[in-house]
Scaffold this motif. Structure first.
Motif, PDB file in Angstrom:
ATOM      1  N   ALA A 136      10.161  20.720  53.915  1.00  0.00           N
ATOM      2  CA  ALA A 136      11.572  20.802  54.325  1.00  0.00           C
ATOM      3  C   ALA A 136      12.473  19.977  53.398  1.00  0.00           C
ATOM      4  N   LYS A 137      11.958  18.889  52.838  1.00  0.00           N
ATOM      5  CA  LYS A 137      12.785  18.055  51.952  1.00  0.00           C
ATOM      6  C   LYS A 137      13.199  18.786  50.677  1.00  0.00           C
ATOM      7  N   PRO A 138      12.291  19.445  49.953  1.00  0.00           N
ATOM      8  CA  PRO A 138      12.751  20.203  48.785  1.00  0.00           C
ATOM      9  C   PRO A 138      13.679  21.361  49.154  1.00  0.00           C
ATOM     10  N   ILE A 139      13.453  21.940  50.336  1.00  0.00           N
ATOM     11  CA  ILE A 139      14.363  23.009  50.779  1.00  0.00           C
ATOM     12  C   ILE A 139      15.760  22.436  50.996  1.00  0.00           C
ATOM     13  N   GLY A 140      15.836  21.231  51.562  1.00  0.00           N
ATOM     14  CA  GLY A 140      17.128  20.570  51.727  1.00  0.00           C
ATOM     15  C   GLY A 140      17.795  20.307  50.391  1.00  0.00           C
ATOM     16  N   ASN A 141      17.017  19.899  49.403  1.00  0.00           N
ATOM     17  CA  ASN A 141      17.576  19.682  48.061  1.00  0.00           C
ATOM     18  C   ASN A 141      18.028  21.001  47.444  1.00  0.00           C
ATOM     19  N   ALA A 142      17.314  22.084  47.715  1.00  0.00           N
ATOM     20  CA  ALA A 142      17.727  23.401  47.215  1.00  0.00           C
ATOM     21  C   ALA A 142      19.036  23.830  47.864  1.00  0.00           C
ATOM     22  N   ILE A 143      19.227  23.465  49.113  1.00  0.00           N
ATOM     23  CA  ILE A 143      20.499  23.780  49.784  1.00  0.00           C
ATOM     24  C   ILE A 143      21.648  23.073  49.075  1.00  0.00           C
ATOM     25  N   LYS A 144      21.432  21.826  48.687  1.00  0.00           N
ATOM     26  CA  LYS A 144      22.464  21.090  47.950  1.00  0.00           C
ATOM     27  C   LYS A 144      22.782  21.767  46.621  1.00  0.00           C
ATOM     28  N   ALA A 145      21.744  22.207  45.916  1.00  0.00           N
ATOM     29  CA  ALA A 145      21.955  22.873  44.627  1.00  0.00           C
ATOM     30  C   ALA A 145      22.696  24.192  44.807  1.00  0.00           C
ATOM     31  N   GLN A 146      22.374  24.915  45.863  1.00  0.00           N
ATOM     32  CA  GLN A 146      23.044  26.192  46.114  1.00  0.00           C
ATOM     33  C   GLN A 146      24.522  25.993  46.437  1.00  0.00           C
ATOM     34  N   ALA A 147      24.858  24.866  47.015  1.00  0.00           N
ATOM     35  CA  ALA A 147      26.256  24.597  47.357  1.00  0.00           C
ATOM     36  C   ALA A 147      27.102  24.464  46.102  1.00  0.00           C
ATOM     37  N   ARG A 148      26.515  23.988  45.028  1.00  0.00           N
ATOM     38  CA  ARG A 148      27.268  23.845  43.773  1.00  0.00           C
ATOM     39  C   ARG A 148      27.385  25.167  43.033  1.00  0.00           C
ATOM     40  N   GLU A 149      26.439  26.079  43.212  1.00  0.00           N
ATOM     41  CA  GLU A 149      26.386  27.302  42.419  1.00  0.00           C
ATOM     42  C   GLU A 149      27.101  28.490  43.058  1.00  0.00           C
ATOM     43  N   HIS A 150      27.015  28.662  44.348  1.00  0.00           N
ATOM     44  CA  HIS A 150      27.575  29.850  44.998  1.00  0.00           C
ATOM     45  C   HIS A 150      28.953  29.550  45.589  1.00  0.00           C
ATOM     46  N   GLU A 151      29.872  30.436  45.295  1.00  0.00           N
ATOM     47  CA  GLU A 151      31.265  30.236  45.695  1.00  0.00           C
ATOM     48  C   GLU A 151      31.432  30.225  47.216  1.00  0.00           C
ATOM     49  N   ARG A 152      30.840  31.167  47.881  1.00  0.00           N
ATOM     50  CA  ARG A 152      31.014  31.269  49.333  1.00  0.00           C
ATOM     51  C   ARG A 152      30.404  30.050  50.041  1.00  0.00           C
ATOM     52  N   PHE A 153      29.199  29.658  49.649  1.00  0.00           N
ATOM     53  CA  PHE A 153      28.552  28.503  50.255  1.00  0.00           C
ATOM     54  C   PHE A 153      29.326  27.226  49.930  1.00  0.00           C
ATOM     55  N   ARG A 154      29.872  27.159  48.724  1.00  0.00           N
ATOM     56  CA  ARG A 154      30.691  26.014  48.331  1.00  0.00           C
ATOM     57  C   ARG A 154      31.914  25.898  49.240  1.00  0.00           C
ATOM     58  N   ASN A 155      32.576  27.024  49.508  1.00  0.00           N
ATOM     59  CA  ASN A 155      33.755  27.009  50.389  1.00  0.00           C
ATOM     60  C   ASN A 155      33.387  26.568  51.810  1.00  0.00           C
ATOM     61  N   ILE A 156      32.216  27.015  52.284  1.00  0.00           N
ATOM     62  CA  ILE A 156      31.767  26.596  53.612  1.00  0.00           C
ATOM     63  C   ILE A 156      31.542  25.092  53.640  1.00  0.00           C
ATOM     64  N   ALA A 210      27.198  19.581  51.621  1.00  0.00           N
ATOM     65  CA  ALA A 210      25.832  20.001  51.309  1.00  0.00           C
ATOM     66  C   ALA A 210      24.820  18.978  51.807  1.00  0.00           C
ATOM     67  N   THR A 211      25.138  17.688  51.689  1.00  0.00           N
ATOM     68  CA  THR A 211      24.243  16.643  52.186  1.00  0.00           C
ATOM     69  C   THR A 211      24.077  16.755  53.691  1.00  0.00           C
ATOM     70  N   PHE A 212      25.185  16.958  54.395  1.00  0.00           N
ATOM     71  CA  PHE A 212      25.094  17.085  55.847  1.00  0.00           C
ATOM     72  C   PHE A 212      24.270  18.297  56.249  1.00  0.00           C
ATOM     73  N   ILE A 213      24.508  19.420  55.603  1.00  0.00           N
ATOM     74  CA  ILE A 213      23.774  20.640  55.950  1.00  0.00           C
ATOM     75  C   ILE A 213      22.286  20.480  55.651  1.00  0.00           C
ATOM     76  N   SER A 214      21.943  19.888  54.500  1.00  0.00           N
ATOM     77  CA  SER A 214      20.527  19.718  54.166  1.00  0.00           C
ATOM     78  C   SER A 214      19.855  18.723  55.116  1.00  0.00           C
ATOM     79  N   GLU A 215      20.549  17.634  55.457  1.00  0.00           N
ATOM     80  CA  GLU A 215      19.984  16.675  56.412  1.00  0.00           C
ATOM     81  C   GLU A 215      19.841  17.305  57.796  1.00  0.00           C
ATOM     82  N   PHE A 216      20.793  18.130  58.178  1.00  0.00           N
ATOM     83  CA  PHE A 216      20.700  18.834  59.456  1.00  0.00           C
ATOM     84  C   PHE A 216      19.489  19.768  59.460  1.00  0.00           C
ATOM     85  N   PHE A 217      19.246  20.433  58.350  1.00  0.00           N
ATOM     86  CA  PHE A 217      18.088  21.324  58.249  1.00  0.00           C
ATOM     87  C   PHE A 217      16.788  20.538  58.413  1.00  0.00           C
TER      88      PHE A 217
END
Length: 170
Positions: A17-37, A77-84
Motif C-alpha cells: 500500500a505504501k508504494p501505491i500511495g507514492n504512485a498516487i502522489k506522482a499521478q497528482a502531478r502528471e494528470h490534469e483532472r487528478f491535479r485539479n481534484i 496528494a499526500t492526504f489522499i495517499s495517506e488516506f489510502f
C-alpha cells in the motif's frame, strides 16, 4: 487461512500500500483532472483548518489566503495517499476482528451442541437406570475419593450415603 498466514498477508498488503500511495502522489502531478481534484481538496482542507484555528482563538472575521498550486497539489496528494494507506490498514483490522468474532461464535455454538448432547445422554442413562430399578440411594462412593462439594454421612449402618451441603444445612 491460519492466524500466522493472515498476519503475513496483512503485512504484505500494508507494505504494498505504501508504494501505491507514492504512485498516487506522482499521478497528482502528471494528470490534469487528478491535479485539479487535489488542488480543490487541499484548498478546502486549508480553509477549514484556518477557520477552526481562528475560531478557537476567538476571531470572527477571517480571510483565508489560498495555497499556491504546487503546495496544494502536494498537500492534497499526500492526504489522499495517506488516506489510502489508512483505509487499507483499517480494512485489514476490521477483517481480522470479523474473523476472530466468527471463530469465537462457531466455538460457542459447538460447545453448546456438545453440552446438549451430554444432557441428552444423562437423561437417557437416568431413564435406563429407572427401567432396571437401580436406586441411586444405594450408591457408594469409591474408596480414596474425597468429594469437595458432597458431604459423606457414615452414620447409617456404615453405608456411605451422600448429601449435598444444602441438605446437611436443613
Amino acid at each position: 487461512m491460519s492466524g500466522l498466514a493472515l498476519k503475513f498477508t496483512s503485512l504484505l498488503v500494508r507494505t504494498i500500500a505504501k508504494p501505491i500511495g507514492n504512485a498516487i502522489k506522482a499521478q497528482a502531478r502528471e494528470h490534469e483532472r487528478f491535479r485539479n481534484i487535489c488542488i480543490k481538496f487541499a484548498q478546502s482542507m486549508h480553509s477549514t483548518e484556518i477557520k477552526l484555528r481562528m475560531s478557537l482563538l476567538g476571531e470572527t472575521k477571517i480571510r483565508v489566503k489560498p495555497l499556491n498550486d504546487n503546495k496544494a497539489i502536494e498537500q492534497g496528494a499526500t492526504f489522499i495517499s495517506e488516506f489510502f494507506i489508512f483505509s487499507v490498514a483499517g480494512s485489514l483490522i476490521m477483517y481480522e476482528a470479523y474473523r476472530s468474532r466468527k471463530k469465537a461464535s462457531s466455538e460457542r455454538d459447538a460447545l453448546a451442541d456438545d453440552i446438549s448432547v451430554l444432557q441428552n445422554e444423562i437423561e437417557y442413562i437416568k431413564s435406563k437406570l429407572g427401567e432396571i430399578n437401580i436406586k441411586l440411594d444405594d450408591y457408594q462412593i469409591p474408596d480414596g475419593y474425597k468429594p469437595k462439594y458432597i458431604k459423606i454421612d457414615n452414620n447409617n449402618n456404615n453405608n456411605n450415603s451422600t448429601k449435598t451441603e444444602e441438605e446437611t444445612k436443613t
